[in-house]
Design a protein around this motif. Structure first.
Motif: not given
Length: 448
Positions: A100-118
């Motif tokens: 869920g989103p709270s887990t992805t938020l923590a991983l995004a904040q720590s730089g472990h996920l790739l931005a998917l915008d493109d």
């Protein structure tokens, strides 16, 4: 049986476990190898694993023979922790599946996920995925996660029992009260509910009263920090939920009743209704097949004047991201392109309805009815249309920060058992929420 959704495993903050993860998994980046990897985080029966191979893996691999998907189904009780610890160590699967989103938020904040915008722009995913649900993966102006599940709370009921007694699905609080009284007069339990094998089921019922009594507008304000959880509308909502429990609407065995047992009680007509998620549709169908009775589904009734009927709360108990250390991000994005396609949805909705209800803008009742029961097709289509029109609420497992959600689940039991008051419960919830909001842990809200 696939476990119900609605809770994220907690292993502490990312910085706090980084050293442990590095020691366990090493710090090497994900390496290019034989295609891309997905650790499926929710477990699955042998039959469900065969469905994923047939509908997900084989078609994708046939179209992408040089970068095939390697699917690793992990036990649902431990997979989330395994995935997160591997990812924060610099390793792990190319496709990062979270609860869920709270887990992805923590991983995004720590730089472990790739931005998917493109990739979202390249594959027009913003036009293929419902906007309010897609936004749950945003952080700091970028999108890091796509919602895999599209869930809401509904009212399952035993249509055979209803027809026999001349009952109809309630739309208002008054109708619900009258129906529950009529059921109890016939020794029928109003709600078939329990948390015997899934304690987090508690939050499903808090979600129901918050959305259908307090209303989505007030929830939105509280999640934005504009009003506290101690506001009168939330006090009244929790008092209502507690009143249901005290009047016996939840039956006598709430704390021991398992998910399968709940479905069977409803299918036998020993209980009349079940507030539960769309993710449990296949389980309900299986139970009613055992008894030969007929299942019904309706939106949950409005519990207060001013709360629209129908209202569908948005839930996503599973997301898909790309590992920031993936050596094959383009191949991983191509997999996401396939996952959110009509071709895949047509296959999976026929073989595994409910859990794989993707939030696609292209959902069509007539088309869907060719693959699934008309009952599920009508429910999924109504839900999708309501969200597209802005008539939606918020599930606790999608939009609450982790510590607040955890207390919400545990604390409501203390209210039911008379150990704390509603005021004490909501006061502690507000205290926990304020701390997490200040720390930036509240997931992105679907805007109103």
């Amino acid at each position: 049986m696939q476990l119900p959704r609605g809770i994220k495993s907690k292993i502490g903050t990312l910085p706090g476990v980084l050293a442990i993860a590095t020691a366990l998994f090493g710090a090497s980046p994900v390496r290019a190898g034989d295609g891309i990897t997905l650790w499926y985080q929710r477990g699955g029966t042998p039959e469900q694993q065969q469905i994923m191979q047939k509908d997900l893996v084989e078609p994708f691999n046939a179209a992408h023979p040089t970068t095939p998907l390697n699917l690793d189904v992990r036990a649902s009780g431990t997979a989330d922790k395994q995935i997160r610890m591997a990812v924060i160590s610099g390793k792990g699967p190319d496709i990062v599946m979270t609860p869920g989103p709270s887990t992805t938020l923590a991983l995004a904040q720590s730089g472990h996920l790739l931005a998917l915008d493109d990739y979202i722009k390249k594959y027009n995913l913003d036009k293929r995925i419902l906007g309010p649900v897609l936004r749950t993966g945003e952080y700091n102006g970028h999108n890091y996660a796509l919602p895999r599940t599209f869930e809401t709370m509904v009212l399952y009921y035993n249509k055979t029992l209803f027809d026999k007694n001349g009952w109809t699905a309630p739309k208002t609080m008054a109708e619900l009260n009258a129906l529950a009284e009529a059921m109890q007069a016939k020794n029928v339990t109003p709600f078939s509910v329990g948390n015997g094998d899934w304690r987090a089921a508690n939050e499903w019922y808090v979600t129901v009263v918050f959305n259908h009594f307090a209303g989505p507008e007030n929830i939105y304000k509280a999640l934005k920090g504009e009003i506290p959880w101690t506001s009168p509308t939330f006090v009244q909502a929790i008092d209502l939920l507690n009143n249901w429990y005290q009047k016996g609407w939840f039956g006598k065995n709430y704390f021991s009743l398992t998910d399968d047992q709940q479905a069977l009680l409803l299918a036998k007509g020993e209980a009349g209704m079940a507030p539960n998620g769309t993710f449990n549709f296949d389980n309900m169908v299986a139970a009613f097949k055992q008894t030969g009775q007929e299942l019904g589904i309706a939106p949950f009734p409005s519990l207060r004047d001013g709360v629209p009927y129908p209202t569908y709360e948005i839930g996503t108990g599973s997301t898909m991201s790309i590992n920031a250390n993936s050596a094959n991000p383009d191949a991983a994005a191509a997999f996401l392109d396939y996952l959110y396609s009509d071709a895949f949805y047509d296959r999976i909705s026929k073989d595994w309805p409910g859990d794989w209800n993707l939030p696609l803008t292209s959902i069509d009742e007539a088309k869907l009815s060719k693959n699934v029961s008309p009952l599920f097709a009508a429910t999924a289509t109504s839900f999708s249309k309501a969200v597209a029109q802005g008539n939606f609420g918020y599930t606790t497992w999608t939009f609450w920060p982790p510590a607040t959600e955890d207390y919400l689940i545990r604390g409501i039991e203390q209210v039911w058992l008379g150990q704390i008051s509603t005021a004490e419960y909501l006061g502690k919830m507000q205290e926990t929420f304020a701390t997490e909001m200040a720390a930036g842990k509240v997931p992105q809200l679907a805007p109103r």
